[in-house]
Design a protein around this motif. Sequence first.
Motif: not given
Length: 625
Positions: A119, A123, A140, A143, A477
């Motif tokens: 991830l 991202n 995406e 994701q 993130k």
Amino acid sequence: IRISHLPYGNYNIKLKAQSSDGQWSTKELTIQVAFLKPFYLKTWFLILSAILILTGIFIFNYYWTLQLKRQKNQLEQEVKKRTKTISKQAEELKSLERLKSRFFANVSHELRTPLTLLLVPINKLISRKQKDSEERKLLELAQRNSNKLLKLINEILDLSKLESGKVDLKEEPIHLHSFLTELLAQFHSFALSEYVKLTIDYQINKDLILLLDKDKIEKIIQNYLSNAMKFTPTNGLVQLCVKQTNEQELIFSVTDTGKGIHPEDLPNIFNRFYQSKKTNELEKGGTGIGLAYCKELAELMQGKVWVESELRRGSSFHFQIPMKVLEKEALKINNNLLVFNKTQSNQPNINTSLTEQSTRIRSRKPTILLVEDNKDLQELIKHLLSDTYQVRTANNGKEALETLQSLSFENKAVSIDLIISDLMMPIMDGIELLQILKSDDRYRHLPMIMLTAKANMRAKLKALRIGIDDYILKPFKEEELLVRIKNLLSNTSMRVKISENYEHKNEISSIKEKVHSISKEEAEWLENLEKTVIDNIDRTNYTVEQLSGDLFMNKRSLTRKMKKVVGLTPNKYMIEVRLEKAREVLENRKMSSVKAVSYSIGFLKIEHFSKLFKDRYGIAPSEYF
């Protein structure tokens, strides 16, 4: 003379003679006669017979009872033997079930780290790509599916918590109609894309305020709606129905017009890991976790779940829970769940190393000690931080301590500015490392972030009580990690600056005297301060003046004391408490919209709240939904 049929007893036979001329004699001859009873009617024989019969009955009964007891003992032995076998088999099954659950929980836990490795780079790459580019669309897609995997992992971990009894009810007042309307809105865009009509049939009073565990209700309905959407064809209908029974029970039903469930599958549909035996059902896939998870949650709320279905006509999934109605006046925000970091108040003996640290931070790249046993994740985080910070690495808590001690031996005790540590590591885990550091005067001032895949509140609270400054859940993130590091270093620098200004600038010894450990009176005052802020957290017009009045102080005295004790101004402290409360609410999904969270902590302007939250934690509130 023959005489018969006379009753038994003694008799007299009287005889008279008659001559040939017919004259009777004047004398009678009397003969005594006894008619005797046969032996079998005599008393002695009857008594003897009765005795023999009774004795026979007794002997028969004795041996029959003995035989029955023998058979009973044999049966009991057999039952015990079989019961023991069954118990052993049952225990083996339970053991296997526990092993299976533990296996899935451990596997799920281990999956968090590689998922983070997926991830975080995804991202980061998405943020660099143009919005309509082909690469961004592919990223995406990756994701979205990674997030689905994360959701599945969380469900497996939650199931293991439910099984071990570590999940508690957290009921709070909920305006049910608003809650369900917002929840349904999350599925509208998906429904439009699939050409499925999504409706709600709300059959109870729309003004009712109910005491519910919002997070668990939301998870059940989301699971029901997701399944309904998955199995409903184009131009189909999915409806959420809410109604009340005569027994004051609340029933939620999700009905679809899909292809229905085969009768053979219906009894097992809520069993954990169950998969349909029908080959045509395998196309839609599924793990067999979602509905089992719903059942466990419903039972935790003293409710039940069931399904009604007809092939090629559709299905209706229901769950029923007790209905606890509150009046509007009883609606209050629950402020008792706030976990506020008291790290600063639990760190005595802050010495001149803070001053040295502040000077060093201003003059060079800050140095971060990264304690992580996963080499790939270690390399990834090091790569993310290397542009802004110097990064030292350690594979476990023991290596981290050795690194710090070696630097101390070289008279460089403060060359590390911040520590990022994993929670679960071999040899020495993050909690053990944290306890050692916070009990050592040389290192207790170092800010520390706990990086962990363990999302349960118990692990967080334990770390917070010991003195962790912040924690971040895997997967994280990049922006969130960078912002939290920046904020912690900034806060450390600010505390040092306040200490420097508070004391005589040319007297370092006076700093040691003034920047002292928190006294008992100050700790009690700090506790009262926190309680006062929490009690008024939902008041949008609550000011520093009102806070100082509630504490029986003037504004100037309050500001001076707060800078001394916690290193923050009253206004910044109030914002910190509110943001910490918001993070706790968002991480535990206690509210279903950013607007509700913002209002619950006293922010009327949602944009302002979102900006403050992102500046503080590096992630927007909306990203939790």
